[in-house]
Enzyme design. Structure first.
Site, PDB file in Angstrom:
ATOM      1  CD  GLU A 282      32.961  45.008  -9.745  1.00 56.36           C
ATOM      2  OE1 GLU A 282      33.156  43.874  -9.306  1.00 56.36           O
ATOM      3  OE2 GLU A 282      32.286  45.233 -10.766  1.00 56.36           O
TER       4      GLU A 282
ATOM      5  CD  GLU B 133      30.971  47.945 -15.491  1.00 59.85           C
ATOM      6  OE1 GLU B 133      30.208  47.028 -15.145  1.00 59.85           O
ATOM      7  OE2 GLU B 133      32.174  47.971 -15.198  1.00 59.85           O
TER       8      GLU B 133
HETATM    9  O1  9MR Z   1      29.861  41.645 -18.878  1.00 63.41           O
HETATM   10  C1  9MR Z   1      31.017  40.980 -18.423  1.00 63.41           C
HETATM   11  C2  9MR Z   1      30.877  39.472 -18.594  1.00 63.41           C
HETATM   12  O2  9MR Z   1      30.760  39.158 -19.981  1.00 63.41           O
HETATM   13  C3  9MR Z   1      32.074  38.771 -17.991  1.00 63.41           C
HETATM   14  O3  9MR Z   1      31.866  37.374 -18.048  1.00 63.41           O
HETATM   15  C4  9MR Z   1      32.248  39.204 -16.540  1.00 63.41           C
HETATM   16  C5  9MR Z   1      33.515  38.616 -15.917  1.00 63.41           C
HETATM   17  O4  9MR Z   1      34.657  39.125 -16.537  1.00 63.41           O
HETATM   18  O5  9MR Z   1      32.335  40.611 -16.443  1.00 63.41           O
HETATM   19  C6  9MR Z   1      31.216  41.290 -16.943  1.00 63.41           C
HETATM   20  O6  9MR Z   1      31.414  42.685 -16.795  1.00 63.41           O
HETATM   21  C7  9MR Z   1      31.490  43.163 -15.467  1.00 63.41           C
HETATM   22  C8  9MR Z   1      32.481  44.296 -15.459  1.00 63.41           C
HETATM   23  O7  9MR Z   1      33.706  43.877 -15.967  1.00 63.41           O
HETATM   24  C9  9MR Z   1      32.641  44.868 -14.052  1.00 63.41           C
HETATM   25  N1  9MR Z   1      31.365  45.234 -13.500  1.00 63.41           N
HETATM   26  C10 9MR Z   1      30.306  44.239 -13.545  1.00 63.41           C
HETATM   27  C11 9MR Z   1      30.147  43.744 -14.993  1.00 63.41           C
HETATM   28  C12 9MR Z   1      28.994  42.754 -15.086  1.00 63.41           C
HETATM   29  O8  9MR Z   1      29.273  41.629 -14.303  1.00 63.41           O
END
Ligand code: 9MR
Length: 392
Positions: free
Chosen positions: A185, A301
């Protein structure tokens, strides 16, 4: 430093988005009262049947593809039925928390000189035991950074912090990782830079080269892993997504022309039907442009936010499954796409329940299995997309 401390945490950012979404939810439910809109998204006659008794990973494998999911030690260790469904359906696994600097109940980096591999090792063992390909997610991100990091990082120490993190973590799992999301990102056109780069602590301390540097360090520490750049907001026919596609492509072109060791693009594909217009041509063109750089593509994802969809479960599930199949049938036409990963397998565990809950409080239904671990139409939609894909 002060700028870094002022960065909005992701959670707030998403709640921010959430309240915006709540406003547009009103607009959308209004438009759902409009039959034409509803018809455009829903087709009660749509066929989601599948033939043969095969799991998702078997269907994917028949086409030379990989199917996988993301989860955490917390969920897996306490839920044998969930673990069994993952092992049955998936050939790839992504830790949702454990390989990040800190996330959920996991803390890989408790301090500037400290690493705690307990949870990450558990994940690596889980993947090895069940012969799941393992993705490393993620080394460089502006979110999920510990408080000490935000208080410590500056232009004098950032390179050393990056180097130490990558060398230590990547070397520990070298040979066990299918692919690393080296940088996650890093593009945000609305931050206003010509190159579209997001303004993050890494960019502010190291300049634009932090991305090249991260890829080079990862390649040195694990020459066998595939190295990916991963991002969201690339899917729809909106000015925002268009700007993101353009900036991501520019970044990938720059990395390739610098000789940076990058092997692929991860497209997160957090979809939201009913909110944004899907244009297969534009997506196809983007995938072709990425592939023409010699890069692989993974859908990393995938899920479908139903925050603004009608409450009725049958109708909602049809719209969600339709969004999956429409999207996947386009991306799987591109032979550079090697894998599809959903961000969770069952509605029992989805980041969307917390980050994008429905205003009517009904449970969200973004994933292939429902909260009782029964297959939904989404499962069929993914199965159909694999069945109809060309063999790689
Ligand atoms: O699903 C993930 C959530 O449980 C965590 O709290 C969060 C922060 O680490 O990240 C979420 O996953 C993200 C991913 O790592 C990157 N793309 C967006 C995802 C959803 O927010």
């Amino acid at each position: 430093m002060s700028k870094i401390l002022k960065l909005t945490p992701r959670r707030n950012f998403l709640f921010g988005l959430g309240s915006l979404a709540a406003i547009s939810a009103v607009a959308i439910s209004r438009s759902f009262n409009n039959n034409q809109e509803k018809k455009a998204l829903d087709n009660p006659e749509r066929d989601f049947t599948v033939s043969q008794k095969l799991s998702l990973k078997q269907r994917a494998a028949q086409k030379g593809l990989i199917y996988g999911t993301a989860s955490t030690k917390s969920y897996l260790a306490s839920d044998p039925a969930y673990m069994a469904a993952i092992v049955e359906n998936c050939s790839m696994f992504v830790p949702e928390w454990e390989f990040k600097w800190t996330a959920g109940d996991a803390m890989l980096r408790p301090g500037v000189d400290q690493f705690d591999f307990t949870a990450a090792d558990w994940i690596a063992n889980f993947a090895a035991t069940h012969k799941l390909l393992l993705r490393g997610h993620t080394l460089v991100w502006h979110e999920s950074l510990p408080q000490w990091f935000k208080e410590t990082v500056n232009s004098e120490n950032a390179q050393q912090l990056l180097q130490k993190h990558i060398q230590t973590v990547v070397k520990r799992y070298a040979g066990k990782i299918h692919s690393w999301d080296v940088v996650n990102e890093a593009i945000e056109p609305k931050d206003g830079r010509d190159d579209g780069l997001r303004i993050t602590p890494w960019l502010e301390s190291l300049g634009t080269n932090y991305i090249d540097l991260a890829f080079r360090l990862t390649a040195e520490a694990d020459p066998k892993a595939l190295l990916f750049y991963n991002d969201y907001g690339l899917d729809y026919d909106t000015p925002k997504h268009e700007a993101k596609r353009t900036a991501v492509l520019k970044l990938l072109e720059r990395l390739k022309s610098n000789g940076t060791p990058i092997h692929g693009l991860g497209i997160q594909a957090h979809l939201s039907p009913g909110k944004n217009k899907f244009n297969p041509e534009k997506l196809r063109q983007f995938l072709q442009d990425v592939a023409s750089l010699g890069l692989k593509i993974m859908i990393t994802e995938m899920d479908v936010a139903d925050q603004e969809l009608p409450r009725d479960i049958e109708l909602r599930d049809r719209i969600i499954a339709g969004a999956y199949e429409d999207y996947l049938s386009v991306v799987l036409e591109e032979s550079a796409v090697i894998a599809v990963i959903t961000w969770g397998l069952s509605d029992r565990y989805s980041w969307l329940s917390e980050f994008q809950p429905r205003s009517d409080k009904a449970a969200v239904r973004p994933l292939p299995f429902d909260a009782q671990m029964r297959r939904k139409l989404v499962w069929n939609a993914i199965a159909r997309a694999f069945d109809n894909a060309q063999r790689r």
